[in-house]
Design an enzyme around this catalytic site. Structure first.
Site, short mmCIF file in Angstrom:
data_model
loop_
_atom_site.label_atom_id
_atom_site.label_comp_id
_atom_site.label_asym_id
_atom_site.label_seq_id
_atom_site.Cartn_x
_atom_site.Cartn_y
_atom_site.Cartn_z
N HIS A 166 -2.91 -21.02 43.59
CA HIS A 166 -1.99 -20.58 42.54
C HIS A 166 -1.81 -19.06 42.50
CE1 HIS A 166 -1.34 -24.44 40.41
NE2 HIS A 166 -2.45 -24.75 41.06
N ASP A 170 1.64 -11.20 41.54
CA ASP A 170 1.50 -12.47 40.84
C ASP A 170 1.87 -13.60 41.79
OD1 ASP A 170 1.04 -14.08 38.60
OD2 ASP A 170 2.26 -12.83 37.28
C1 GDG Z 1 -1.66 -18.48 37.49
C2 GDG Z 1 -1.07 -17.46 38.48
C3 GDG Z 1 1.04 -18.78 38.54
C4 GDG Z 1 0.70 -16.97 27.70
N1 GDG Z 1 0.57 -16.56 26.42
C5 GDG Z 1 0.79 -17.64 25.65
C6 GDG Z 1 1.03 -18.74 26.49
N2 GDG Z 1 0.97 -18.30 27.73
C7 GDG Z 1 1.26 -19.16 28.89
C8 GDG Z 1 2.66 -18.86 29.40
C9 GDG Z 1 2.59 -19.40 30.81
C10 GDG Z 1 1.10 -19.23 31.15
O1 GDG Z 1 0.40 -18.94 29.95
C11 GDG Z 1 0.88 -18.04 32.07
O2 GDG Z 1 1.33 -18.40 33.33
P1 GDG Z 1 1.60 -17.32 34.46
O3 GDG Z 1 2.23 -18.03 35.59
O4 GDG Z 1 2.46 -16.25 33.90
O5 GDG Z 1 0.20 -16.66 34.80
P2 GDG Z 1 -1.37 -17.08 35.08
O6 GDG Z 1 -2.03 -17.53 33.84
O7 GDG Z 1 -1.96 -15.87 35.70
O8 GDG Z 1 -1.31 -18.29 36.11
C12 GDG Z 1 0.44 -17.39 38.33
C13 GDG Z 1 0.33 -19.82 37.67
O9 GDG Z 1 -1.10 -19.78 37.85
C14 GDG Z 1 0.78 -21.24 38.02
O10 GDG Z 1 0.60 -21.52 39.37
O11 GDG Z 1 2.41 -18.74 38.19
O12 GDG Z 1 0.97 -16.50 39.30
O13 GDG Z 1 -1.66 -16.17 38.25
O14 GDG Z 1 2.90 -20.75 30.86
O15 GDG Z 1 3.59 -19.48 28.58
N3 GDG Z 1 1.29 -19.98 26.04
C15 GDG Z 1 1.29 -20.16 24.70
N4 GDG Z 1 1.06 -19.14 23.82
C16 GDG Z 1 0.81 -17.87 24.25
O16 GDG Z 1 0.63 -16.94 23.47
N5 GDG Z 1 1.53 -21.39 24.22
#
Ligand code: GDG
Length: 468
Positions: A155, A362
Site C-alpha cells: 500500500h 504517498d
Molecule cells: C495508506 C497509504 C494509500 C483521515 N482522517 C479522517 C479519516 N481519514 C481517512 C481518509 C482516508 C484514510 O484515512 C487515509 O488514507 P490515505 O490513502 O490518504 O493514507 P494512509 O492512511 O497513509 O494509507 C496510502 C492507502 O494506504 C490505501 O492503499 O492510499 O498511500 O499510505 O480514507 O478519509 N476518516 C475519517 N475521519 C477522519 O478524520 N472518517
C-alpha cells in the site's frame, strides 16, 4: 468459489465502528461472498504469546485475531514496520532506524502469524497478504508446506534501488516476495522501481508482467486502489454531511475554505503545506480575511518519536502563522487534531473550495479521491495535488504541484481560487470519471482475478518473450 483469506496487520470488523474505510468495506464484501477469514493482530498486548486465536463474526465477516507481546509491538510494529520500512519506503532514509532487534522482532511476529494461520488454511483457499508489515509471511507459509495461491499488495511506495540498498539484508526481504504468485503496487513507478531492484541487485529478469528470480516466476503488477465512489458521493449529501456543510459554511462567513485531511504523518507534507499557505498569505495580502485553511490531522503512531516531533513542529508552525496573520475576527489556519465520522468528513470536503493534498511521497492517497467524490457536480471545488502521490497518475486534471516548492503551492492556490466554473466542472468531471471507473471494487477484482487465475500445479509460469 475459493475462500479468500486476508492477512494484514490489523483487521476491521464491520460492526465495530459502523464506519469502515473503503478498503475494509471492499475486503469485507469479498470475505462475505467467499465465506473467508480476515486475520490480523487484535491490537491487544499479552504477557506471553500463546498462539490463541480470537474468532469472531460480524455481519457475515469472520475475523481471526492474535494478541502480541509488548516486545513484539515495540520491535515489529513501532520498530521495523514504522521506524525502518515506513520512512525508507517513503524515501526518508534520514528518519529510518536500522536495529537488529527490530528486524528480529519483525521476523518473529511474521513467524507467529505463519504458525497461527497455517492450520486454518485449506488447499483451495486464496491468500491475500497486505502491506509492509507482512512481507516475509508468504515465504514462512510456504516453508510450512502451503501450496496455495498467494498474493501480496503493497500500500506504500516502493523506493528506488539506491535507497533500498541502505537497508541491512535488503536482498532477503525482496527475495521473500518471490514466495507469492502475484505482487501488486499502486503505480507503474513503484512497480518499475521493484523491477529495477530485482534486475540490478539480484540478477532477475523481467518479461511483461512476469518477473523471474531463479526458479520462481511471479506476476508483478500495478493496480491502483480506489474508493467506493458512489457511497462517498452519497455520504456527501447525507444528513450529517449537510449539517457539517452548513455549520462550516456559516462559520466561514463567505470566506473560501481550503481543506487538508491527513493522518499526522511526516510523509503527508503538512509542514510544507503550511509553509506554502504562509507563502500565499505573504504574496497575496488581497486575500487576507478571504481564505481559511482547515487542516484535519488526527494523531497517529504516537509511540514513535518522529511522530511526536512532527506534532510539536506543526503546533508551533500553525501558531506562528496564525500569530502573524490573524485578526480578531479571522484565523487563517484551523488546525484540528481530531478525526470525524465519514459522513461528516464528506460534508467538510464538500464545503471546501480547494482540496490541498500535498504529500511528499504517498503510495496512492485516498483523500484526493474522496475530495473529488464529495463535490457538488454543479459547483465543484478544485483539487491541488502533489505530483508525488500515486493518485497523481490518475487524477491528471488536478492542479499538480511540487509540494517542496512554496511558490508553486501559492500559485496553485491563487489559480484555484480564481478558476471559472466551466473549467472547474470540466476538470472535476474528468477526475470523477476516473474515481468512478477505477473504484475499490474494480481494484479488488483486478487483483483477485489475477490471483484466481494462477495455476499452482504449474508454478513456473512460462513468461511471454520480452518485447525487443
Ligand atoms: C495508506 C497509504 C494509500 C483521515 N482522517 C479522517 C479519516 N481519514 C481517512 C481518509 C482516508 C484514510 O484515512 C487515509 O488514507 P490515505 O490513502 O490518504 O493514507 P494512509 O492512511 O497513509 O494509507 C496510502 C492507502 O494506504 C490505501 O492503499 O492510499 O498511500 O499510505 O480514507 O478519509 N476518516 C475519517 N475521519 C477522519 O478524520 N472518517
Amino acid at each position: 468459489m475459493s475462500r479468500l483469506i486476508v492477512i494484514s496487520n490489523r483487521v476491521s470488523r464491520p460492526g465495530k465502528s459502523g464506519n469502515q474505510g473503503g478498503l475494509a468495506v471492499a475486503l469485507s464484501q469479498a470475505l462475505r461472498e467467499s465465506r473467508g477469514i480476515w486475520v490480523g493482530w487484535s491490537g491487544e498486548v499479552t504477557d506471553h504469546f500463546t498462539g490463541h486465536i480470537g474468532f469472531s463474526e460480524d455481519q457475515g465477516v469472520k475475523t481471526a485475531t492474535i494478541d502480541l507481546e509488548e516486545q513484539d509491538v515495540d520491535e515489529y510494529y513501532n520498530g521495523y514496520a514504522n521506524k525502518t520500512l515506513w520512512p525508507l519506503f517513503h524515501f526518508r532514509i534520514d528518519l529510518a532506524e536500522y536495529a537488529r532487534d527490530f528486524e528480529g522482532g519483525y521476523n518473529r511476529v511474521n513467524r507467529r502469524f505463519a504458525e497461527t494461520v497455517s492450520p486454518l488454511i485449506e488447499p483451495d483457499d486464496i491468500i491475500w497478504v497486505h502491506d509492509y508489515h507482512m512481507i516475509p509471511l508468504g515465504q514462512m507459509l510456504r516453508d510450512r508446506g502451503l501450496d496455495n495461491r498467494m498474493g501480496f499488495f503493497l500500500h506504500i511506495p516502493w523506493p528506488p534501488t539506491r535507497l533500498l540498498v541502505s537497508l541491512p539484508h535488503h536482498t532477503k526481504l525482496v527475495q521473500a516476495l518471490f514466495a507469492y504468485d502475484v505482487v501488486g503496487f499502486h503505480t507503474e513507478e513503484w512497480l518499475e522501481s521493484f523491477r529495477h531492484y530485482v534486475e540490478r541487485e539480484m540478477g532477475g529478469t523481467v518479461a511483461g508482467d512476469f518477473v523471474t528470480l531463479g526458479d520462481r516466476t511471479i506476476q508483478a503488477v500495478a493496480c491502483p486502489i480506489g474508493i467506493n465512489a458512489k457511497e462517498f458521493a452519497d455520504a456527501a449529501v447525507s444528513d450529517d454531511a449537510k449539517y457539517m456543510f452548513e455549520t462550516v459554511s456559516r462559520s466561514l462567513q463567505d470566506r473560501a475554505m481550503i481543506v487538508g485531511v491527513d493522518r499526522l504523518d511526516y510523509s503527508k507534507g503538512l509542514e510544507e503545506r503550511f509553509g506554502g499557505y504562509a507563502r500565499f498569505l505573504k504574496d497575496h495580502p488581497e486575500y487576507h480575511r478571504k481564505v481559511v485553511l482547515t487542516q484535519v490531522a488526527p494523531p497517529s503512531r504516537e509511540d514513535v518519536e518522529s511522530y511526536q516531533k512532527i506534532r510539536a513542529t506543526l503546533d508551533s508552525l500553525a501558531g506562528r502563522i496564525n500569530g502573524e496573520y490573524s485578526d480578531v475576527d479571522w484565523t487563517p489556519i484551523r488546525y484540528v487534531n481530531q478525526g470525524y465520522p465519514r459522513d461528516k468528513l464528506a460534508g467538510i470536503y464538500r464545503s471546501a473550495k480547494i482540496g490541498l493534498v500535498t504529500p511528499l511521497r504517498d503510495g496512492m492517497n485516498l483523500v484526493a479521491k474522496e475530495y473529488v467524490a464529495a463535490q457538488d457536480p454543479e459547483d465543484p471545488g478544485v483539487l491541488i495535488l502533489s505530483r508525488f502521490a500515486g493518485a497523481a497518475m490518475q487524477l491528471k486534471d488536478a492542479l499538480l504541484i511540487n509540494p517542496y516548492s512554496p511558490e508553486e503551492m501559492s500559485d496553485a492556490i491563487l489559480r484555484a481560487l480564481a478558476m471559472p466554473l466551466d473549467e472547474r466542472k470540466k476538470r472535476w468531471r474528468a477526475m470523477m470519471d476516473s474515481v468512478e471507473t477505477q473504484d475499490i471494487s474494480w481494484w479488488r477484482s483486478s487483483f483477485t482475478s489475477r490471483l484466481s487465475a494462477v495455476r499452482r500445479d504449474a508454478p513456473t509460469v512460462e513468461p511471454e518473450p520480452a518485447a525487443g
